[in-house]
Enzyme design. Structure first.
Site, PDB file in Angstrom:
ATOM      1  N   ARG A 161       0.916  -1.234   0.065  1.00  0.00           N
ATOM      2  CA  ARG A 161      -0.061   0.108  -0.029  1.00  0.00           C
ATOM      3  C   ARG A 161       0.609   1.164  -0.190  1.00  0.00           C
ATOM      4  O   ARG A 161       0.688   2.182   0.575  1.00  0.00           O
ATOM      5  CB  ARG A 161      -0.987   0.045   1.044  1.00  0.00           C
ATOM      6  CG  ARG A 161      -1.888  -1.250   1.308  1.00  0.00           C
ATOM      7  CD  ARG A 161      -3.132  -1.165   0.180  1.00  0.00           C
ATOM      8  NE  ARG A 161      -3.799  -2.184   0.470  1.00  0.00           N
ATOM      9  CZ  ARG A 161      -3.494  -3.490  -0.301  1.00  0.00           C
ATOM     10  NH1 ARG A 161      -2.364  -3.572  -1.034  1.00  0.00           N
ATOM     11  NH2 ARG A 161      -4.134  -4.485  -0.261  1.00  0.00           N
ATOM     12  N   SER A 211     -10.889  -0.348   3.886  1.00  0.00           N
ATOM     13  CA  SER A 211     -10.052  -0.595   5.166  1.00  0.00           C
ATOM     14  C   SER A 211      -9.565   0.691   5.785  1.00  0.00           C
ATOM     15  O   SER A 211      -8.886   1.386   4.957  1.00  0.00           O
ATOM     16  CB  SER A 211      -9.148  -1.482   5.157  1.00  0.00           C
ATOM     17  OG  SER A 211      -9.752  -2.827   4.741  1.00  0.00           O
ATOM     18  N   GLU A 301      -4.469   3.432   5.948  1.00  0.00           N
ATOM     19  CA  GLU A 301      -4.325   3.210   4.669  1.00  0.00           C
ATOM     20  C   GLU A 301      -4.943   4.455   3.939  1.00  0.00           C
ATOM     21  O   GLU A 301      -4.657   5.057   2.630  1.00  0.00           O
ATOM     22  CB  GLU A 301      -4.896   1.805   4.378  1.00  0.00           C
ATOM     23  CG  GLU A 301      -4.873   1.459   2.972  1.00  0.00           C
ATOM     24  CD  GLU A 301      -5.201   0.170   2.663  1.00  0.00           C
ATOM     25  OE1 GLU A 301      -5.115  -0.855   3.687  1.00  0.00           O
ATOM     26  OE2 GLU A 301      -5.994  -0.113   1.484  1.00  0.00           O
TER      27      GLU A 301
HETATM   28  C1  LIG Z   1     -16.067  -0.634  -0.659  1.00  0.00           C
HETATM   29  C2  LIG Z   1     -14.361  -0.254  -1.062  1.00  0.00           C
HETATM   30  C3  LIG Z   1     -13.598  -1.527  -0.972  1.00  0.00           C
HETATM   31  C4  LIG Z   1     -12.075  -1.141  -1.216  1.00  0.00           C
HETATM   32  N1  LIG Z   1     -11.372  -2.195  -1.303  1.00  0.00           N
HETATM   33  C5  LIG Z   1      -9.962  -2.296  -1.458  1.00  0.00           C
HETATM   34  C6  LIG Z   1      -9.146  -3.392  -1.577  1.00  0.00           C
HETATM   35  O1  LIG Z   1      -9.712  -4.583  -1.564  1.00  0.00           O
HETATM   36  N2  LIG Z   1      -7.737  -3.002  -1.951  1.00  0.00           N
HETATM   37  C7  LIG Z   1      -7.338  -1.877  -1.957  1.00  0.00           C
HETATM   38  O2  LIG Z   1      -6.048  -1.654  -1.872  1.00  0.00           O
HETATM   39  N3  LIG Z   1      -8.113  -0.785  -1.509  1.00  0.00           N
HETATM   40  C8  LIG Z   1      -9.451  -0.832  -1.507  1.00  0.00           C
HETATM   41  N4  LIG Z   1     -10.241   0.152  -1.298  1.00  0.00           N
HETATM   42  C9  LIG Z   1      -9.487   1.734  -1.363  1.00  0.00           C
HETATM   43  C10 LIG Z   1      -9.675   2.356  -2.580  1.00  0.00           C
HETATM   44  O3  LIG Z   1     -10.694   1.846  -3.458  1.00  0.00           O
HETATM   45  C11 LIG Z   1      -8.301   2.282  -3.367  1.00  0.00           C
HETATM   46  O4  LIG Z   1      -7.277   2.692  -2.689  1.00  0.00           O
HETATM   47  C12 LIG Z   1      -8.478   2.850  -4.694  1.00  0.00           C
HETATM   48  O5  LIG Z   1      -7.365   2.160  -5.462  1.00  0.00           O
HETATM   49  C13 LIG Z   1      -8.283   4.417  -4.671  1.00  0.00           C
HETATM   50  O6  LIG Z   1      -8.496   4.850  -6.052  1.00  0.00           O
HETATM   51  P1  LIG Z   1      -9.304   6.362  -6.077  1.00  0.00           P
HETATM   52  O7  LIG Z   1      -9.204   6.654  -7.774  1.00  0.00           O
HETATM   53  O8  LIG Z   1     -10.855   6.178  -5.596  1.00  0.00           O
HETATM   54  O9  LIG Z   1      -8.490   7.197  -5.481  1.00  0.00           O
HETATM   55  P2  LIG Z   1      -9.044   8.641  -4.493  1.00  0.00           P
HETATM   56  O10 LIG Z   1      -9.628   8.065  -3.300  1.00  0.00           O
HETATM   57  O11 LIG Z   1      -9.607   9.664  -5.283  1.00  0.00           O
HETATM   58  O12 LIG Z   1      -7.505   9.129  -3.926  1.00  0.00           O
HETATM   59  C14 LIG Z   1      -6.628   8.511  -3.309  1.00  0.00           C
HETATM   60  C15 LIG Z   1      -5.084   9.087  -3.287  1.00  0.00           C
HETATM   61  O13 LIG Z   1      -4.622   8.693  -4.488  1.00  0.00           O
HETATM   62  C16 LIG Z   1      -3.877  10.213  -4.962  1.00  0.00           C
HETATM   63  N5  LIG Z   1      -4.430  10.192  -6.584  1.00  0.00           N
HETATM   64  C17 LIG Z   1      -5.449   9.837  -7.171  1.00  0.00           C
HETATM   65  N6  LIG Z   1      -5.203   9.774  -8.390  1.00  0.00           N
HETATM   66  C18 LIG Z   1      -4.129  10.249  -8.974  1.00  0.00           C
HETATM   67  C19 LIG Z   1      -3.188  10.655  -9.871  1.00  0.00           C
HETATM   68  N7  LIG Z   1      -3.728  10.374 -11.292  1.00  0.00           N
HETATM   69  N8  LIG Z   1      -1.804  10.897  -9.795  1.00  0.00           N
HETATM   70  C20 LIG Z   1      -1.480  11.060  -8.398  1.00  0.00           C
HETATM   71  N9  LIG Z   1      -2.089  10.769  -7.278  1.00  0.00           N
HETATM   72  C21 LIG Z   1      -3.559  10.362  -7.281  1.00  0.00           C
HETATM   73  C22 LIG Z   1      -5.006  11.229  -4.686  1.00  0.00           C
HETATM   74  O14 LIG Z   1      -4.453  12.466  -4.287  1.00  0.00           O
HETATM   75  C23 LIG Z   1      -5.142  10.623  -3.132  1.00  0.00           C
HETATM   76  O15 LIG Z   1      -4.085  10.882  -2.254  1.00  0.00           O
HETATM   77  C24 LIG Z   1     -11.743   0.044  -1.048  1.00  0.00           C
HETATM   78  C25 LIG Z   1     -12.639   1.017  -1.101  1.00  0.00           C
HETATM   79  C26 LIG Z   1     -13.934   1.049  -0.828  1.00  0.00           C
HETATM   80  C27 LIG Z   1     -14.875   2.203  -0.765  1.00  0.00           C
END
Ligand SMILES: Cc1cc2nc3c(=O)[nH]c(=O)nc-3n(C[C@H](O)[C@H](O)[C@H](O)COP(=O)(O)OP(=O)(O)OC[C@H]3O[C@@H](n4cnc5c(N)ncnc54)[C@H](O)[C@@H]3O)c2cc1C
Length: 311
Positions: A161, A211, A301
């Site tokens: 992570r 999480s 996380e």
């Molecule tokens: C129901 C649920 C289940 C989940 N299950 C998992 C799982 O099994 N495993 C897991 O690892 N995670 C899980 N997650 C967490 C999450 O979905 C992941 O971390 C996901 O990859 C985040 O992507 P996002 O586009 O929503 O990021 P955001 O929440 O929009 O951003 C997260 C971070 O990434 C940065 N960021 C986003 N895009 C960019 C970019 N283009 N360049 C630089 N920085 C950037 C943002 O600034 C921020 O700091 C879960 C979340 C939910 C709600």
């Protein structure tokens, strides 16, 4: 002409449905728009925050005094086993595309919400697979020079992570994968079985950021600390944060509309109109309890936006 919005409520674009207003907000769907938005931020000396699906964020109720850029730059190009994918592509779309094209290596990531950029930032993973496993290169925007640069996989410092993108000022633009050859039908079956399991922990419509705390990697723990931890909860070399939280009786605790799931102590859910302040206070309470009982400092996380660190 960029379509900025003033005081945009960020609760509308986070899976937790919490977050105060962004001073300025824009959704970008082309790299040109992203460049123009970044140039605007630079000219006006305005800090920025790039987000994808908002699925890993706890944003303060006061909001963010920044230009918030929501990345919806999507697209996948395929050459044999190579995929070049734009960072605003939904991770699920990429997973489904790889399966449909007989490519193996991403299928276990099915069901993880959000964009590819967010997944790379946090090196998202599930069921023993991580997004970085099959990466070759990441193309980024250097936000100081506004020029594109390419990082090889070993320059991205991928870890559990974690990636270098948590420590630098690069915006992830595109990612190149080299996947294995697989069989679509078998890959789909594997993904569907995982999705079924995931629905038990994350039922449809759940308002959460995934999480909250990271698990602990056993081999990285100092020996003295490891001695104090219950060994029966080790799973695949990790101590689940949820198991430690369970031992300090976090399950089912509630503050306002924020509830820690009764069935999973590392899952904080917004039951209706929960506030970031309530979420934060509840997380801090159990962060401290785990520290007092086991001497362990849990690390979130989820990205805390405009909130102080927990310790
Ligand atoms: C129901 C649920 C289940 C989940 N299950 C998992 C799982 O099994 N495993 C897991 O690892 N995670 C899980 N997650 C967490 C999450 O979905 C992941 O971390 C996901 O990859 C985040 O992507 P996002 O586009 O929503 O990021 P955001 O929440 O929009 O951003 C997260 C971070 O990434 C940065 N960021 C986003 N895009 C960019 C970019 N283009 N360049 C630089 N920085 C950037 C943002 O600034 C921020 O700091 C879960 C979340 C939910 C709600």
């Amino acid at each position: 002409m960029l379509n900025f919005e003033l005081n945009y409520p960020l609760s509308q674009i986070t899976t937790l449905q919490i977050g105060g207003p962004a001073r300025l907000f824009i959704t970008v769907s082309t790299q040109q728009d992203l460049l123009e938005a970044m140039a605007y931020a630079k000219q006006n000396n305005m800090p920025y925050l790039i987000i994808g699906g908002g699925s890993n964020l706890l944003i303060a109720d006061e909001g963010v005094n920044k230009l918030v850029i929501k990345n919806e730059i999507e697209g996948i190009t395929k050459v044999v086993r190579f995929l070049k994918v734009k960072s605003g592509t939904k991770l699920q779309n990429l997973v489904d595309y790889s399966i449909a094209n007989n490519l193996s290596g991403l299928q276990k990531l099915t069901g993880i919400p959000g964009s590819l950029g967010g997944a790379i930032f946090g090196n998202a993973g599930a069921y023993g697979q991580t997004i970085s496993d099959y990466i070759r290169e990441v193309i980024c925007l250097n936000t100081l020079s506004l020029e594109a640069i390419t990082l090889q996989k070993d320059e991205c410092e991928f870890n559990y992570r974690d990636s270098c993108f948590k420590r630098n000022n690069l915006i992830i633009l595109e990612v190149i994968f080299k996947l294995d050859i697989g069989k679509s039908k078998a890959l789909r079956k594997e993904a569907d079985e995982i999705l079924e399991k995931r629905l038990i922990k994350y039922p449809k419509g759940i308002k959460c950021p995934g999480s909250f705390f990271k698990n602990l990697i056993v081999e990285r723990l100092p020996k003295e600390l490891f001695k104090k931890l219950p060994k029966e909860i080790i799973v695949y070399g990790k101590i689940p944060a949820g198991s430690l939280l369970e031992k300090v009786e976090a399950n089912g605790d509630q503050l306002g509309d924020i509830e820690i799931a009764k069935y999973h102590a590392n899952l904080f859910i917004n039951k209706g109109s929960g506030k970031a302040s309530q979420f934060y206070a509840l997380a801090k309470k159990y962060h401290q309890k785990v520290k007092d009982r086991f001497g362990v400092t849990l690390e979130p996380e989820v990205q805390l936006i405009n909130l102080p660190p927990l310790n």
